[in-house]
Design a protein around this motif. Sequence first.
Motif, PDB file in Angstrom:
ATOM      1  N   ASN A  84      -9.638  -2.432  -5.994  1.00 64.64           N
ATOM      2  CA  ASN A  84      -9.655  -3.454  -7.037  1.00 64.64           C
ATOM      3  C   ASN A  84      -8.719  -4.600  -6.634  1.00 64.64           C
ATOM      4  N   ALA A  85      -8.896  -5.714  -7.290  1.00 62.73           N
ATOM      5  CA  ALA A  85      -8.173  -6.928  -6.896  1.00 62.73           C
ATOM      6  C   ALA A  85      -6.661  -6.772  -7.010  1.00 62.73           C
ATOM      7  N   SER A  86      -6.190  -6.130  -8.065  1.00 61.43           N
ATOM      8  CA  SER A  86      -4.736  -6.006  -8.226  1.00 61.43           C
ATOM      9  C   SER A  86      -4.129  -5.132  -7.130  1.00 61.43           C
ATOM     10  N   SER A  87      -4.819  -4.078  -6.730  1.00 56.82           N
ATOM     11  CA  SER A  87      -4.316  -3.246  -5.625  1.00 56.82           C
ATOM     12  C   SER A  87      -4.303  -4.042  -4.328  1.00 56.82           C
ATOM     13  N   LEU A 126     -13.655  -4.163   0.372  1.00 51.91           N
ATOM     14  CA  LEU A 126     -14.597  -4.705  -0.601  1.00 51.91           C
ATOM     15  C   LEU A 126     -13.990  -4.616  -1.991  1.00 51.91           C
ATOM     16  N   CYS A 127     -14.049  -5.724  -2.726  1.00 50.44           N
ATOM     17  CA  CYS A 127     -13.652  -5.694  -4.129  1.00 50.44           C
ATOM     18  C   CYS A 127     -14.600  -4.748  -4.859  1.00 50.44           C
ATOM     19  N   GLU A 128     -14.056  -3.819  -5.606  1.00 55.45           N
ATOM     20  CA  GLU A 128     -14.873  -2.795  -6.256  1.00 55.45           C
ATOM     21  C   GLU A 128     -15.942  -3.369  -7.178  1.00 55.45           C
ATOM     22  N   LEU A 129     -15.755  -4.582  -7.662  1.00 50.94           N
ATOM     23  CA  LEU A 129     -16.749  -5.187  -8.541  1.00 50.94           C
ATOM     24  C   LEU A 129     -18.045  -5.523  -7.803  1.00 50.94           C
ATOM     25  N   GLY A 130     -17.978  -5.589  -6.478  1.00 50.41           N
ATOM     26  CA  GLY A 130     -19.181  -5.870  -5.691  1.00 50.41           C
ATOM     27  C   GLY A 130     -20.199  -4.749  -5.694  1.00 50.41           C
ATOM     28  N   LEU A 131     -19.762  -3.535  -5.995  1.00 50.96           N
ATOM     29  CA  LEU A 131     -20.698  -2.404  -6.017  1.00 50.96           C
ATOM     30  C   LEU A 131     -21.682  -2.495  -7.185  1.00 50.96           C
TER      31      LEU A 131
END
Length: 119
Positions: A102-105, A79-84
């Motif tokens: 995160n997306a870059s990772s 899950l992209c962390e921004l979804g939380l």
Amino acid sequence: MCDKMIVIMNHDDEQSVMAALVMGAAIAATGSEPLIFVQPGAAKMLVKGALEKYRGLQGQPDPVDLFDAIQTLDGRIILCELGLPVWDIKKEDLYDDVEIMNASSFLFEAEKALMTFSY
């Protein structure tokens, strides 16, 4: 696992969710490693109990079985962390073994993937 393939899930509508899960399970069944990256728009489908609402769709396999198959065959659901924060979701609300990144990772994880599918 020999090769990685990427599945990006952008939406939580039944067509997007089912297509992503079917493709992820198919990738895993071939012996490749599926990396399922769930964008914020689809984050709610990773909350425990959410997949059950996609059960019984005409002509479609059981989404919970597909999800379990992906994980059993060493696929990764990320899950992209921004979804939380977007949906006020907490880590403990998610299905077991869902990774948060995160997306870059994720881009580093996806390096040298053979194919990418987006739904």
